[in-house]
Motif scaffolding. Structure first.
Motif, PDB file in Angstrom:
ATOM      1  N   SER A  67       0.824  -1.221   0.000  1.00 31.38           N
ATOM      2  CA  SER A  67       0.000   0.000   0.000  1.00 31.38           C
ATOM      3  C   SER A  67       0.853   1.264   0.000  1.00 31.38           C
ATOM      4  CB  SER A  67      -0.976   0.001   1.171  1.00 31.38           C
ATOM      5  OG  SER A  67      -1.865  -1.093   1.059  1.00 31.38           O
ATOM      6  N   LYS A  68       2.001   1.177  -0.653  1.00 36.45           N
ATOM      7  CA  LYS A  68       2.829   2.361  -0.910  1.00 36.45           C
ATOM      8  C   LYS A  68       3.472   2.166  -2.264  1.00 36.45           C
ATOM      9  CE  LYS A  68       7.249   0.989   1.021  1.00 36.45           C
ATOM     10  NZ  LYS A  68       8.391   1.366   1.809  1.00 36.45           N
ATOM     11  N   ASP A 156       3.571  -1.175  -6.533  1.00 40.62           N
ATOM     12  CA  ASP A 156       3.301  -1.394  -5.128  1.00 40.62           C
ATOM     13  C   ASP A 156       4.583  -1.931  -4.502  1.00 40.62           C
ATOM     14  OD1 ASP A 156       1.106  -1.885  -2.876  1.00 40.62           O
ATOM     15  OD2 ASP A 156       2.459  -3.613  -2.917  1.00 40.62           O
TER      16      ASP A 156
END
Length: 176
Positions: A67-68, A156
């Protein structure tokens, strides 16, 4: 199959098949021989697609999505190939969509056709869920009076748990 986020169905005691989504199409990959077919027309995919599907299935370790977003150069070994990756993935996007005027609109239309999901970066950005656990983002900055156009293809942070950096470079080029 569980580590890759795909469905496995046994067809006999020693064979089966995996159902996997790739670029919005659905494929069956047979186990143990690795043959692949696109489900909607039963055609064999091109060599690059087949290799990416197989590499994904054997590399997947089940790591959660990070999630980055990270740049290609931040992938293992990515720094040494970053300039080539920019030519392969980012430069074609800048050429096609970086001009002021209708470039951003064209990018948005193309991204939606490919199933992109809107993100809030740059002038326009979209996330592409190309494999169940390999997501890419494209961020477009349109040229203006002060700055030239640029495009960034991001991954991701967990992408390295699902494909080798070389495969991610191919995937970025395919998306572009």
């Amino acid at each position: 199959a569980a580590r890759a986020g795909v469905t496995y169905t046994a067809t006999s005691s020693d064979t089966g098949q995996v159902q996997i989504a790739f670029f919005g199409a659905h494929y069956h990959v047979q186990w143990p021989n690795g043959a692949a077919v696109r489900m909607n027309d039963q055609k064999e995919p091109d060599v690059a697609t087949r290799l990416l599907l197989l590499h994904y299935l054997v590399t997947a370790d089940g790591a959660p999505m990070a999630s980055k977003w990270i740049a290609f150069r931040n992938l293992p070994g990515g720094l040494g190939y970053d300039a080539a990756f920019e030519r392969r993935a980012s430069a074609p996007l800048v050429k096609a969509f970086g001009a002021p005027g209708h470039g951003q609109t064209g990018f948005e239309v193309a991204a939606r056709i490919l199933g992109g999901e809107r993100l809030r970066f740059g002038d326009a950005a979209f996330c592409f869920r190309l494999l169940p656990r390999v997501w890419l983002a494209v961020v477009l900055y349109v040229a203006d009076d002060e700055f030239p156009a640029s495009a960034n293809v991001l991954f991701d942070g967990a992408a390295e748990h699902y494909l080798a950096t070389e495969d991610l470079a191919v995937l970025g080029g395919m998306l572009a």
